[in-house]
Design an enzyme around this catalytic site. Structure first.
Site, PDB file in Angstrom:
ATOM      1  N   ASP A 111       0.855  -1.173   0.000  1.00 11.14           N
ATOM      2  CA  ASP A 111       0.000   0.000   0.000  1.00 11.14           C
ATOM      3  C   ASP A 111       0.902   1.237   0.000  1.00 11.14           C
ATOM      4  O   ASP A 111       2.095   1.156   0.309  1.00 11.14           O
ATOM      5  CB  ASP A 111      -0.882  -0.029   1.258  1.00 11.14           C
ATOM      6  CG  ASP A 111      -1.883   1.109   1.285  1.00 11.14           C
ATOM      7  OD1 ASP A 111      -2.366   1.486   0.206  1.00 11.14           O
ATOM      8  OD2 ASP A 111      -2.183   1.609   2.381  1.00 11.14           O
ATOM      9  N   LYS A 141      -7.564  31.418  -0.287  1.00  7.63           N
ATOM     10  CA  LYS A 141      -6.873  30.247  -0.855  1.00  7.63           C
ATOM     11  C   LYS A 141      -7.925  29.269  -1.349  1.00  7.63           C
ATOM     12  O   LYS A 141      -9.076  29.258  -0.876  1.00  7.63           O
ATOM     13  CB  LYS A 141      -5.947  29.580   0.158  1.00  7.63           C
ATOM     14  CG  LYS A 141      -6.607  28.725   1.213  1.00  7.63           C
ATOM     15  CD  LYS A 141      -5.531  27.957   1.992  1.00  7.63           C
ATOM     16  CE  LYS A 141      -6.136  26.938   2.951  1.00  7.63           C
ATOM     17  NZ  LYS A 141      -6.801  27.529   4.101  1.00  7.63           N
TER      18      LYS A 141
END
Length: 1011
Positions: free
Chosen positions: A357, A490
């Protein structure tokens, strides 16, 4: 209905491996309400809900029945060599009762031997059962993920109810901090985000909304799944799946139903048991038949059979293997590898493919600012775990000062108090992953973010939401002419660019024309192509004339500008790789182990991390990269041009088994692709990938930390879970846990696993040597008609006494120098015990030891008056109780009791001379290729074992009372010495054999005499 109530188990597993098919997220809401017989406002009626509950069962995971513990115990009791030993015990008991019923003075030796064998079997069974027993209550760990109560609407009333009572069609409310009680379709929400990392591997919280955005249920935004955590906002939804039918329920059932099968170690030991059992039974049967043909009685013939079986069966194998594995597991625990299944220790050493993973295993499991872009320049940031890399960043540049001001102010994240003494990267932060990354970056580069924010008090704020795709806040300014406030924003880079009309470059504000927009897009695409998440930043100083000091900002009906802002830069974030992973991947490659990434994350991110850690080599390109480099459509390129491939889960779903096997075969043989990454994979696909590699003969290790990894962890030859970030489910399904979550720890495990196989092979080679000296007296007894030189009980003294400690001491032997340069062992050809090992143990060293033992016997018998040639044919007179005047070679007369005393003295001398020759055998088995002198004598336990086995032999031989019970008698010191030259000869022969193998590694000696 229980998932396991109908049809066969195999069919259920086959169905579970299919990709999830559902349409609830795609159909119109009215159609869904009609199908589920619910009201969009009032919810279900209590009566219908009760009927539905009785029909479908409770909203709970139903466990699968496992094998009863008593069956497991019986499997150990009658498995392996135990059947042979129990058969021997039965024959001993039968022989005793036959002799007892026909003789006035029966011997109790067979009775004692029978009892000893039964106790040995029971003892080793209990030992093996408790050593190998492991907790496999997978369902219990899944149950720990289920919330206890849920807020639902029934008959128009809000009710708090047990999660088990929820049914399909219920309307439920979910808020920040809740764990979802079922699979739900989102009807309405406000700034709702869920943590899907345990299901999909995505490290970022996922925004949910009522709109269907993808046909794949795991990708669409209008579904939220059972056991996911709500990390922000509120939502109202309708339950569409409960219990075993949820996505999590399918994973739980798949994990519980998967049978990992026996480990490679178990298969090797089973093969060894079959081989030795065949040899023992075949040889014993031949000896029994020959004895009967030569006129021996049934009792004597059975005793011969028992002796042969006892001689060939390595009674100490079970404790030796268990102790060796346990000691290795403890060593690995000190190196942050916790072993749950002891046999998994060796499996890791045999591993040829690691399916890893990404998040938390190869990476640090923390979002980190990797690059910033301002003044038309991409600048690298320090992403190392310790924040001590060689990256130099200049924080005095004007462009950075402006960008960092926006980064510090336009954020809700803040450090948890009381952790100021910790490194910045290790501090806990309140806020989502992206804001944590920005805050830590600001603190690392500029420091004192909290003090900086105090200088700019917040006047108002609009949090990020999926509709606007930005976050904006207004802050007070001090000491600035013509402005009382600064607006900072942002958000998604393309959104921030669209809301800006100017850009700050080298301290000057200039118009944001098409040329600069293209430069922003190019930087965005370059950073995004590196697998990084890109965020744009902008600001505006609000004019004091329009926004006086006492201006009231309204975030509902926005009364301040949110466009025509000043673009100040980009920041890109990634979950960076762990520092030790690239070296670990390189070591795996040098050890012949292929590392494959299998992740639920985005293909671009997966490829970027794979390339940064070396899973994809620098010079190997994917077909997409070749197409981009050559500016040619991908369809016009030959796929064979690519040496690396990234397979999307959607594409994987289109492949049948043969097509997948063909791709994996090309990877394993380097025929076409040599490196592969799987991205956006589901739990079912991870399992299918593991099964594909196993079908092609690979021994597969799987690493993972999420619930979505658990089926693959369970199916793998060895499952490796993460100790820190790993879910309880993944830890339950795994065989090994990395306590530090570091992939690099696997390399340690591989070396230790290979060392286990090597040392166990050496230990068995040492143990099997004595099988020929133990069996030879019975063969000579029958064929040459000589007195028996060794009894069955002294054989046990060798196998469970003098040989046991030296055999165990091999577990402390250090690895040979080439252990991590070899290819993984071939499970079909490189066996734990093969013909070469037995050939050398039996017909080389074993025969030599037999000659040494018989030479010692003839010396002792000769000193007592019996010459070797006079002993031939003497067995009947020797064993006759009626003859008390048997003459030796010099005319001396021997009574029956005197002869038997001499016989047991011979047993003791034979035993002692076996020990003397095993001194050289244990030293020469320290290595398979290197000289014993090259390897050294650093194994202090083995050095002590040489002394211990000698002391133990003396204890058996010279202890009054005990020696009588085990059929031994005291012997002279000089009678230990006759076999000493044979011991030296054995040592010399082994040194010459290994020197020849080293000199001619491809020669006949290496092919035929290397085990």
């Amino acid at each position: 209905m229980s998932l396991w109530s109908n049809d066969s188990r195999d069919q259920k597993l086959k169905n579970l491996k299919q990709e999830l098919e559902m349409d609830e997220h795609k159909i119109p809401l009215q159609t869904l309400f009609s199908r589920l017989k619910t009201d969009p406002v009032k919810g279900l009626s209590q009566q219908y809900a009760q009927e539905k509950l009785l029909q479908d069962g409770p909203n709970a995971l139903k466990p699968m029945k496992g094998e009863p513990e008593w069956k497991k115990f019986l499997g150990k009791l009658f498995g392996g060599f135990h059947l042979l030993l129990l058969f021997g015990a039965f024959l001993c008991m039968a022989a005793f009762f036959m002799e007892y019923s026909t003789s006035d003075e029966p011997s109790y030796d067979n009775l004692w031997l029978s009892i000893i064998l039964i106790l040995l079997v029971i003892g080793t069974t209990i030992f093996a059962y408790y050593q190998e027993r492991q907790s496999s209550n997978i369902m219990d760990s899944f149950k720990g993920m289920i919330p206890q109560f849920a807020e639902a609407t029934r008959e128009g009333k809000k009710v708090t109810m047990k999660v088990e009572d929820l049914v399909v069609g219920d309307l439920i409310d979910v808020k920040f901090g809740d764990r979802l009680p079922a699979d739900i379709l989102i009807l309405s929400c406000s700034n709702f985000k869920v943590d899907n990392s345990s299901l999909t591997g995505e490290s970022e919280p996922q925004t949910r909304s009522p709109e269907c955005t993808h046909n794949n249920p795991l990708e669409t935004k209008n579904l939220a799944f059972f056991s996911s955590n709500a990390v922000e906002g509120v939502a109202k939804g309708i339950v569409i799946r409960v219990g075993d039918n949820t996505v999590m329920g399918r994973i739980a059932s798949l994990t519980s139903g998967v049978d990992a099968g026996p480990t490679p170690m178990a298969r090797e030991i089973a093969g060894f048991i079959r081989l030795v059992s065949f040899i023992a039974i075949s040889t014993g049967s031949i000896i029994f038949t020959v004895a009967m043909v030569l006129g021996y009685s049934w009792i004597n013939s059975i005793i011969f059979l028992i002796g042969i079986v006892m001689a060939y069966v390595p009674q100490g194998l079970v404790p030796t293997v268990a102790i060796l594995l346990t000691l290795t597991a403890k060593r690995m625990a000190r190196r942050n590898c916790l072993v749950k299944n002891l046999e998994a220790v060796e499996t890791l050493g045999s591993t040829s493919t690691i399916c890893s993973d990404k998040t938390g295993t190869l990476t640090q499991n923390r979002m980190t600012v990797a690059h910033v872009w301002f003044d038309d320049t991409i600048r690298q940031m320090d992403t190392s775990e310790s924040q001590t890399s060689d990256v130099v960043f200049d924080n005095t540049v004007d462009g950075w000062k402006v960008l960092s001001r926006v980064g510090k102010l336009c954020s809700r994240a803040e450090f948890v108090p009381g952790q100021e003494d910790r490194p910045i990267s290790k501090r806990d932060v309140k806020g989502d992953a992206s804001e944590q990354a920005i805050l830590k970056c600001m603190e690392q580069v500029d420091s004192n973010v909290a003090e900086f924010r105090k200088e700019f008090p917040t006047a108002c704020e609009i949090p990020f939401n999926s509709t606007n795709k930005y976050q904006v806040s207004v802050h007070r300014l001090k000491g600035v002419e013509n402005s009382n406030y600064i607006l900072v924003m942002k958000g998604a880079a393309e959104r921030i660019s669209a809301l800006s009309s100017t850009i700050l470059v080298n301290g000057k504000e200039i118009p944001l024309d098409d040329g600069w927009k293209k430069k922003i897009d190019d930087a965005y695409l370059k950073l995004g192509g590196m697998g990084e998440r890109v965020i744009g930043f902008c600001d505006m100083q609000l004019p004091a004339a329009d926004f006086p000091d006492d201006f009231k900002f309204d975030t509902e009906n926005v009364n301040f500008p949110i466009k025509d802002l000043r673009f100040v830069g980009l920041m890109s974030m990634i979950d960076p790789p762990r520092a030790a992973v690239p070296d670990a991947v390189r070591l795996c490659r040098s050890a012949g182990i292929r590392v494959v990434m299998v992740t639920g994350d985005h293909p671009i991110t997966a490829k970027a991390i794979a390339r940064s850690v070396g899973i994809i080599s620098p010079n190997n390109e994917t077909i997409e990269e070749i197409a981009e480099r050559l500016k040619i459509p991908q369809r016009d390129l030959d796929p064979k041009m690519a040496k690396a491939i990234v397979i999307h889960g959607a594409d994987l779903g289109e492949l049948d088994q043969d097509q997948l096997d063909n791709i994996l075969r090309q990877v394993l043989t380097n025929m076409h692709y040599s490196e592969i990454v799987f991205a956006r994979t589901s739990p079912q696909q991870k399992l299918i990938i593991v099964e594909g590699f196993q079908r092609l003969g690979s021994i597969v290790a799987v690493t993972g930390d999420g619930v979505n990894d658990s089926p693959a962890l369970k199916k793998a030859d060895i499952g490796i879970a993460m100790g820190i970030t790993g879910s309880d489910v993944s830890k339950q399904a795994a065989d090994m846990i990395l306590l530090d979550d570091n992939f690099a720890s696997i390399v340690t495990g591989v070396e230790q696993g290979r060392l286990v196989f090597d040392n166990l092979k050496k230990s068995i080679a040492y143990t099997m040597i004595t099988k020929i000296p133990e069996a030879a007296p019975f063969v000579v007894f029958i064929v040459v008609n000589m007195p028996l030189m060794l009894g069955a009980i002294p054989i046990l003294c060798i196998d469970l006494g003098s040989d046991l400690f030296p055999a165990i001491s091999f577990s402390y032997e250090r690895p040979e120098s080439d252990i991590m340069k070899r290819k993984p062992r071939n499970m079909f050809t490189d066996k734990l015990v093969d013909n070469k090992l037995l050939e050398i143990a039996f017909w080389h060293t074993g025969i030599l030891e037999s000659f040494g033992c018989f030479f010692a016997m003839f010396v002792i018998l000769g000193e007592n008056g019996f010459r070797p040639y006079d002993l031939m044919g003497m067995r009947a007179e020797w064993d006759s109780k009626a003859i008390n005047d048997l003459k030796d070679s010099y005319g001396q007369e021997w009574t029956y009791d005197a002869r038997k005393e001499l016989e047991k003295t011979c047993y003791a001398a034979y035993f002692a001379n076996v020990v003397v020759q095993q001194w050289s055998s244990v030293l020469t088995r320290k290595t398979r290729r290197l000289s014993t002198f090259q390897h050294g004598f650093e194994n202090k336990l083995m050095n002590f074992a040489l002394f211990f086995e000698t002391v133990l032999a003396c204890f058996f031989i010279y202890t009054p009372g005990l020696n009588a019970i085990i059929q031994l008698r005291p012997i002279r010191i000089t009678w230990w010495l006759p076999a000493l030259p044979f011991s030296f000869l054995n040592f010399l022969y082994e040194e010459v054999r290994k020197a020849w193998i080293r000199k001619y590694p491809d020669g006949w000696c290496s092919r035929e005499l290397y085990y």
